[in-house]
Design an enzyme around this catalytic site. Structure first.
Site, mmCIF file in Angstrom:
data_model
loop_
_atom_site.group_PDB
_atom_site.id
_atom_site.type_symbol
_atom_site.label_atom_id
_atom_site.label_comp_id
_atom_site.label_asym_id
_atom_site.label_seq_id
_atom_site.Cartn_x
_atom_site.Cartn_y
_atom_site.Cartn_z
ATOM 1 N N TYR A 1 0.880 -1.162 0.000
ATOM 2 C CA TYR A 1 0.000 0.000 0.000
ATOM 3 C C TYR A 1 0.922 1.218 0.000
ATOM 4 C CZ TYR A 1 -3.615 3.299 1.524
ATOM 5 O OH TYR A 1 -4.474 4.368 1.616
ATOM 6 N N ASP B 1 -2.024 -1.551 -4.146
ATOM 7 C CA ASP B 1 -2.346 -0.161 -4.441
ATOM 8 C C ASP B 1 -1.035 0.616 -4.504
ATOM 9 O OD1 ASP B 1 -3.236 2.418 -4.609
ATOM 10 O OD2 ASP B 1 -4.551 2.322 -2.850
ATOM 11 N N HIS C 1 -11.814 0.616 -5.199
ATOM 12 C CA HIS C 1 -10.896 -0.131 -6.057
ATOM 13 C C HIS C 1 -11.534 -1.447 -6.468
ATOM 14 C CE1 HIS C 1 -7.185 2.233 -4.916
ATOM 15 N NE2 HIS C 1 -7.978 2.527 -3.896
#
Length: 270
Positions: free
Chosen positions: A104, A141, A242
């Protein structure tokens, strides 16, 4: 995920439907104890071993694996701190012979914010953590759109993060190590997004960004049989902003079905 507890009623049916062997989760926003209390039992029922690194209110990453979970590393070896804390942004383990990292990446906020400099430092630490590029997978991500083709309208992102030369340069460093952006490499000219802001009906207009990436070394990249965004998982009640990115190695249970499944509801074309 944008809060694991909120997405739990969606995650478990998705696992039953898609049956992935390895899952990378980000933004769980749970402590390790809270994640274990909510997730360990239902994931164990489905055959998953779990490695989670969390803080509580913010960040948090996890790896779920049905093909082994060995040599777990709970942070990047040289991870920088932000405001005197090493944030929960990476977890790495060996799964089925591949070294998999769920990431992330820091957002960066704005190019003049200290968080942006932190983002670049964090990306440098990520690149330095790759020991065996040929058997590495970095997924999650990434908070970077690799090119202007990966945002719905480049003019909307002038002076913004996610598209700056320095961020894209940091992503290029990972590719220079031998890691392939498998979705783009498989679909070089297609319109593919993985993130749509909740506001202004952007999902249904297909006004999105491709910032969720799977970067794979030579061994897994050479075994890719399908690579796609499960846009269907972004629909319905209480979705994340997402959509999951799915990469099938060796076999493609759903077939080589294209870059985005199902197709956009109301696609816009530049």
């Amino acid at each position: 995920m944008n809060s694991a507890l909120v997405r739990l009623p969606r995650l478990l049916p998705w696992l039953d439907e898609r049956a992935p062997d390895v899952v990378c989760l980000q933004e769980t926003k749970l402590s390790d104890e809270a994640f274990a209390e909510a997730f360990d039992a239902p994931l164990k029922e489905r055959g998953y071993e779990v490695a989670h690194v969390g803080e509580g209110r913010w960040n948090g990453v996890a790896l779920l694996s049905r093909v082994g979970l060995e040599d777990v590393r709970r942070a990047l070896p040289a991870a920088p701190s932000f405001q005197d804390a090493v944030e929960a942004r990476a977890v790495t383990a060996t799964c089925g012979g591949l070294r998999v990292t769920s990431v992330y990446v820091p957002n960066g906020r704005t190019p003049d914010d200290p968080h942006y400099a932190y983002k670049l430092e964090w990306l440098a630490a990520l690149a330095a953590s790759v020991d065996d590029p040929g058997h590495t997978v970095i997924a999650g991500d990434v908070n970077i759109a690799p090119t202007d083709d990966d945002v719905w309208d480049p003019a909307q992102f002038v002076d913004s993060t996610h598209v700056t030369p320095a961020e894209r340069g940091a992503l290029a460093t990972l590719r220079d190590l031998g890691l392939s952006d498998v979705v783009r490499d498989r679909w070089p000219t297609e319109r593919v997004f993985s993130y749509w802001d909740y506001r202004a009906g952007r999902f249904h207009q297909d006004l999105g960004m491709r910032i969720d990436l799977v970067l794979a070394g030579a061994d897994p990249a050479g075994r890719v049989r399908a690579a796609w965004v499960d846009r269907h998982a972004r629909k319905g009640k209480g979705p994340s902003d997402h959509a999951p990115v799915i990469v099938d190695l060796d076999t493609a249970p759903d077939g080589d079905i294209g870059p985005v499944v199902p197709p956009p509801s109301a696609p816009r074309r530049r």
